[in-house]
Motif scaffolding. Structure first.
Motif, mmCIF file in Angstrom:
data_model
loop_
_atom_site.group_PDB
_atom_site.id
_atom_site.type_symbol
_atom_site.label_atom_id
_atom_site.label_comp_id
_atom_site.label_asym_id
_atom_site.label_seq_id
_atom_site.Cartn_x
_atom_site.Cartn_y
_atom_site.Cartn_z
ATOM 1 N N LEU A 22 12.563 -7.829 -6.260
ATOM 2 C CA LEU A 22 12.074 -6.661 -5.885
ATOM 3 C C LEU A 22 13.113 -6.153 -4.531
ATOM 4 C CD1 LEU A 22 8.043 -6.520 -5.857
ATOM 5 C CD2 LEU A 22 9.506 -5.486 -7.524
ATOM 6 N N ARG A 23 13.582 -7.122 -3.921
ATOM 7 C CA ARG A 23 14.173 -6.792 -2.765
ATOM 8 C C ARG A 23 15.203 -5.651 -3.130
ATOM 9 N NH1 ARG A 23 12.402 -9.906 0.949
ATOM 10 N NH2 ARG A 23 11.658 -12.069 0.494
ATOM 11 N N GLY A 24 15.684 -4.890 -2.121
ATOM 12 C CA GLY A 24 16.510 -3.711 -2.072
ATOM 13 C C GLY A 24 15.916 -2.422 -2.963
ATOM 14 N N LEU A 68 0.877 -1.206 0.022
ATOM 15 C CA LEU A 68 -0.145 -0.133 -0.075
ATOM 16 C C LEU A 68 0.898 1.192 -0.062
ATOM 17 C CD1 LEU A 68 -2.842 -1.087 2.644
ATOM 18 C CD2 LEU A 68 -2.363 -1.419 0.081
ATOM 19 N N GLY A 69 0.626 2.135 -1.049
ATOM 20 C CA GLY A 69 1.468 3.416 -0.890
ATOM 21 C C GLY A 69 0.663 4.541 -1.889
ATOM 22 N N ALA A 70 1.617 5.080 -2.392
ATOM 23 C CA ALA A 70 1.132 6.378 -3.176
ATOM 24 C C ALA A 70 1.609 6.255 -4.709
ATOM 25 C CB ALA A 70 1.255 7.609 -2.648
ATOM 26 N N GLU A 71 0.622 6.867 -5.557
ATOM 27 C CA GLU A 71 1.325 7.218 -6.841
ATOM 28 C C GLU A 71 1.699 8.948 -6.548
ATOM 29 O OE1 GLU A 71 1.051 7.458 -11.830
ATOM 30 O OE2 GLU A 71 -0.744 6.933 -10.594
ATOM 31 N N ASN A 127 10.024 -0.306 -0.673
ATOM 32 C CA ASN A 127 10.103 -0.106 0.775
ATOM 33 C C ASN A 127 10.086 -1.134 1.659
ATOM 34 O OD1 ASN A 127 10.905 2.765 -0.061
ATOM 35 N ND2 ASN A 127 8.565 3.240 0.063
ATOM 36 N N ALA A 128 8.936 -1.957 1.208
ATOM 37 C CA ALA A 128 8.524 -3.129 2.147
ATOM 38 C C ALA A 128 9.323 -4.149 2.329
ATOM 39 C CB ALA A 128 7.132 -3.310 1.783
ATOM 40 N N LEU A 129 10.528 -4.065 1.199
ATOM 41 C CA LEU A 129 11.353 -5.205 1.371
ATOM 42 C C LEU A 129 12.792 -4.699 1.643
ATOM 43 C CD1 LEU A 129 9.899 -6.866 -1.853
ATOM 44 C CD2 LEU A 129 9.444 -7.687 0.520
ATOM 45 N N LYS A 130 12.915 -3.580 1.950
ATOM 46 C CA LYS A 130 14.411 -3.083 2.290
ATOM 47 C C LYS A 130 14.747 -3.341 3.543
ATOM 48 C CE LYS A 130 14.294 0.703 -1.093
ATOM 49 N NZ LYS A 130 14.552 2.329 -1.258
#
Length: 240
Positions: free
Chosen positions: A232-234, A73-76, A237-240
């Motif tokens: 997607l890792r790195g 969940l986030g934003a454009e 945001n959710a996976l950093k």
């Protein structure tokens, strides 16, 4: 089929003001299509008709799994000027799983080639921006080599937006611009993501136009992050 996908990271719900399904409806549709991850990226506040800042503050209340799939969940975010400023502050961005930064006419008028390119490159310096959304609209002339080099330097993913290159798209010369961008991505080994930009649930994971373009260019599959969460890792945001 080439360019398999387990995700669609750029979609909108009724909270964005001009999309037509609820979050639950979008999540259910994504699950029905066999996705593992759905990104719901509502338009940030400077887009006319979208949700208030409070919406983004309160994302912590929403579960990150529905119908067996993971939600990002986030934003454009709207890039507002050549300095790369966006329309949510750090406190608001910090609580998001994903941030896409895009240029939209109501939020930044097209400038010169240098100004438009600077807007993207400066937005990339924001640590909460993960993906540059639809950088293909010919109304914003861009130096695509500089864009791709910036994505490599700042560790960002560039989007191949399916909605940009369907026949009824309002974005100008998007397919030709995507070809330029993708050729530089191959040259500099920069990753891309196929996204639907869905504003209705039947469009989730609709990638035929994007996939066709990638196939035409024989784009390396390992540079298309859709194939796995690990890719997607790195970056997200959710996976950093």
């Amino acid at each position: 089929m080439r360019y398999e996908t387990v995700m669609d990271l750029h979609t909108h719900t009724i909270a964005s003001g001009h999309a037509y399904n609820t979050l639950r409806e979008m999540a259910k549709a994504a699950a029905d299509r066999g996705l593992e991850i759905l990104g719901i990226t509502e338009h940030a506040p400077m887009m006319p008709g979208t949700c208030h800042n409070y919406y983004f503050h309160n994302l912590k209340t929403v579960p990150r799994e529905l119908y067996g799939i993971r939600l990002f969940l986030g934003a454009e975010l709207n890039i507002l000027n050549p300095q790369g400023e966006v329309d949510l502050n750090e406190a608001e961005l910090r609580g998001m799983d994903i941030g896409i930064a895009s240029l939209h006419l109501p939020c930044m008028k097209p400038g010169t080639r240098e100004e438009n390119t600077s807007a993207y490159l400066n937005a990339m310096k924001n640590p909460y921006v993960n993906i540059i959304g639809h950088p293909d609209d010919g109304r914003y002339e861009v130096d695509y080599e500089a864009l791709v080099q910036g994505a490599k330097e700042y560790g960002k993913i560039l989007e191949v937006n399916n909605h940009s290159i369907v026949p009824n798209s309002f974005r100008q010369n998007a397919r030709e611009n995507d070809v330029k961008m993708l050729k530089f991505c191959m040259k500099y080994q920069v990753p891309v993501v196929m996204d639907s930009d869905a504003h209705f649930d039947t469009h989730i994971a609709e990638f035929d136009a994007a996939r066709g373009l990638l196939e035409e260019l024989n784009f390396p599959e390992e540079l298309v992050v859709n194939h796995s969460v690990n890719a997607l890792r790195g970056y997200i945001n959710a996976l950093k």
